[in-house]
Write an enzyme that holds these catalytic residues in place. Structure first.
Site, PDB file in Angstrom:
ATOM      1  N   GLY A  67       0.854  -1.192   0.000  1.00  0.00           N
ATOM      2  CA  GLY A  67       0.000   0.000   0.000  1.00  0.00           C
ATOM      3  C   GLY A  67       0.878   1.225   0.000  1.00  0.00           C
ATOM      4  O   GLY A  67       1.845   1.304  -0.752  1.00  0.00           O
ATOM      5  N   GLU A  68       0.570   2.142   0.891  1.00  0.00           N
ATOM      6  CA  GLU A  68       1.366   3.368   0.983  1.00  0.00           C
ATOM      7  C   GLU A  68       1.846   3.449   2.426  1.00  0.00           C
ATOM      8  O   GLU A  68       1.045   3.623   3.348  1.00  0.00           O
ATOM      9  CB  GLU A  68       0.499   4.555   0.590  1.00  0.00           C
ATOM     10  N   SER A  69       3.163   3.302   2.607  1.00  0.00           N
ATOM     11  CA  SER A  69       3.648   3.081   3.977  1.00  0.00           C
ATOM     12  C   SER A  69       3.408   4.274   4.902  1.00  0.00           C
ATOM     13  O   SER A  69       3.104   4.084   6.081  1.00  0.00           O
ATOM     14  CB  SER A  69       5.117   2.676   3.971  1.00  0.00           C
ATOM     15  N   CYS A  94       5.982  -5.383   0.517  1.00  0.00           N
ATOM     16  CA  CYS A  94       6.182  -4.061  -0.090  1.00  0.00           C
ATOM     17  C   CYS A  94       6.101  -2.947   0.961  1.00  0.00           C
ATOM     18  O   CYS A  94       7.018  -2.820   1.758  1.00  0.00           O
ATOM     19  CB  CYS A  94       5.203  -3.885  -1.246  1.00  0.00           C
ATOM     20  N   ARG A 101      12.809   3.410   0.006  1.00  0.00           N
ATOM     21  CA  ARG A 101      11.449   3.409  -0.582  1.00  0.00           C
ATOM     22  C   ARG A 101      11.509   3.795  -2.050  1.00  0.00           C
ATOM     23  O   ARG A 101      12.364   4.550  -2.476  1.00  0.00           O
ATOM     24  CB  ARG A 101      10.562   4.418   0.136  1.00  0.00           C
ATOM     25  N   ILE A 136       5.689  -3.016  -7.514  1.00  0.00           N
ATOM     26  CA  ILE A 136       4.951  -1.779  -7.776  1.00  0.00           C
ATOM     27  C   ILE A 136       5.500  -0.681  -6.863  1.00  0.00           C
ATOM     28  O   ILE A 136       5.342  -0.752  -5.637  1.00  0.00           O
ATOM     29  CB  ILE A 136       3.440  -1.957  -7.512  1.00  0.00           C
ATOM     30  N   ARG A 137       6.150   0.294  -7.454  1.00  0.00           N
ATOM     31  CA  ARG A 137       6.822   1.347  -6.661  1.00  0.00           C
ATOM     32  C   ARG A 137       7.504   0.704  -5.446  1.00  0.00           C
ATOM     33  O   ARG A 137       7.307   1.116  -4.297  1.00  0.00           O
ATOM     34  CB  ARG A 137       5.830   2.418  -6.205  1.00  0.00           C
ATOM     35  N   HIS A 169       4.766  -8.338  -4.468  1.00  0.00           N
ATOM     36  CA  HIS A 169       3.383  -8.602  -4.043  1.00  0.00           C
ATOM     37  C   HIS A 169       2.930 -10.030  -4.378  1.00  0.00           C
ATOM     38  O   HIS A 169       2.192 -10.223  -5.353  1.00  0.00           O
ATOM     39  CB  HIS A 169       2.433  -7.643  -4.759  1.00  0.00           C
ATOM     40  N   GLU A 228       0.598 -11.441  -3.180  1.00  0.00           N
ATOM     41  CA  GLU A 228      -0.880 -11.415  -3.100  1.00  0.00           C
ATOM     42  C   GLU A 228      -1.524 -11.060  -4.439  1.00  0.00           C
ATOM     43  O   GLU A 228      -2.734 -11.150  -4.584  1.00  0.00           O
ATOM     44  CB  GLU A 228      -1.343 -10.450  -1.988  1.00  0.00           C
TER      45      GLU A 228
HETATM   46  N1  GLN Z   1       5.880   2.965  -2.510  1.00  0.00           N
HETATM   47  C1  GLN Z   1       5.109   2.463  -1.437  1.00  0.00           C
HETATM   48  C2  GLN Z   1       5.641   2.952  -0.117  1.00  0.00           C
HETATM   49  O1  GLN Z   1       6.562   3.193   0.277  1.00  0.00           O
HETATM   50  C3  GLN Z   1       5.057   0.957  -1.396  1.00  0.00           C
HETATM   51  C4  GLN Z   1       4.348   0.477  -2.627  1.00  0.00           C
HETATM   52  C5  GLN Z   1       3.645  -0.814  -2.484  1.00  0.00           C
HETATM   53  O2  GLN Z   1       3.342  -1.311  -1.407  1.00  0.00           O
HETATM   54  N2  GLN Z   1       3.336  -1.342  -3.634  1.00  0.00           N
HETATM   55  O3  GLN Z   1       5.160   3.150   0.723  1.00  0.00           O
END
Ligand code: GLN
Length: 208
Positions: free
Chosen positions: A46-48, A78, A105, A134-135, A171, A173
């Site tokens: 997600g977005e940490s 992630c 990150r 993903i990112r 991921h 998942e």
């Molecule tokens: N870029 C996100 C982060 O730092 C992590 C991305 C992800 O969980 N796919 O928080």
């Protein structure tokens, strides 16, 4: 077996779906008392920073840290891997700090630099594992107690384990491959594991 999935933000629905396919009870976790009866916990992608802020508001940080110290198996994917790390090299953020790692990150660039690749993860199985990045973060430093499970061809570390804590930059998942989840379930319930290392850890975990 009950493996909770932190359900404040991110890919929790996908993790819950896979755990249920594997016949595991998988409650979504939002409140601290819901942690009480768990055998394991997944912190999803997600977005940490958002997840961290929500964890603060929901007063989950302290209870999760304490349960990890008492031996609760936790797996971060992630963003979850970022939250488990001791430090983050390119952002000011106070993580859970449970694994002896330093992460970076968004290490591959922005959303368009996301990619998929087949990874060798011998402990998960002989066949390569299709990994979706993903990112994604990477692990820049792992202290000696941290076992490296997988690297990209250039040596970048992307999956690790430290006792009962597990983390990966990609991921699992988002794929139909259940092997990484099964690997975590073997940490949660070493009785079911074919890997002797998991059975030994059960006895030694509380010392670390
Ligand atoms: N870029 C996100 C982060 O730092 C992590 C991305 C992800 O969980 N796919 O928080």
């Amino acid at each position: 077996m009950r493996v909770g999935v932190l359900a404040l933000q991110g890919t929790f629905i996908e993790h819950i779906g896979i755990l249920r396919q594997l016949g595991v009870e998988a409650p979504p976790i939002r409140l601290s008392h819901e942690l009480d009866t768990l055998d394991g916990l997944i912190i999803p992608g997600g977005e940490s920073t958002t997840m961290l802020r929500l964890m603060e508001s929901f007063e989950l940080i302290q209870p999760i840290k304490e349960m990890a110290r008492d031996g609760l198996p936790i797996w971060g994917t992630c963003a979850g891997m970022v939250l488990l790390a001791k430090s983050v090299s390119n952002y000011e953020m106070e993580t859970l700090g449970l694994m002896d790692t330093k992460v970076r990150r968004n290490a591959f660039g922005s959303q368009i630099d996301s990619f998929e690749t087949d990874l060798e993860i011998p402990l998960v199985g002989e066949e390569p594992f299709h990994a979706v990045f993903i990112r994604a973060p990477i692990i820049e430093e792992a202290k000696p107690g941290v076992k490296i499970l997988s690297c990209l061809p250039d040596g970048t570390i992307v999956a690790i384990r430290q006792n009962r804590l597990l983390a990966c930059a990609f991921h699992p998942e988002f794929t139909d491959d259940l092997r990484f989840h099964s690997y975590f379930l073997n940490i949660v319930s070493p009785k079911l594991s074919h890997n002797p290392e998991d059975r030994i850890l059960r006895g030694s975990q509380l010392e670390s």
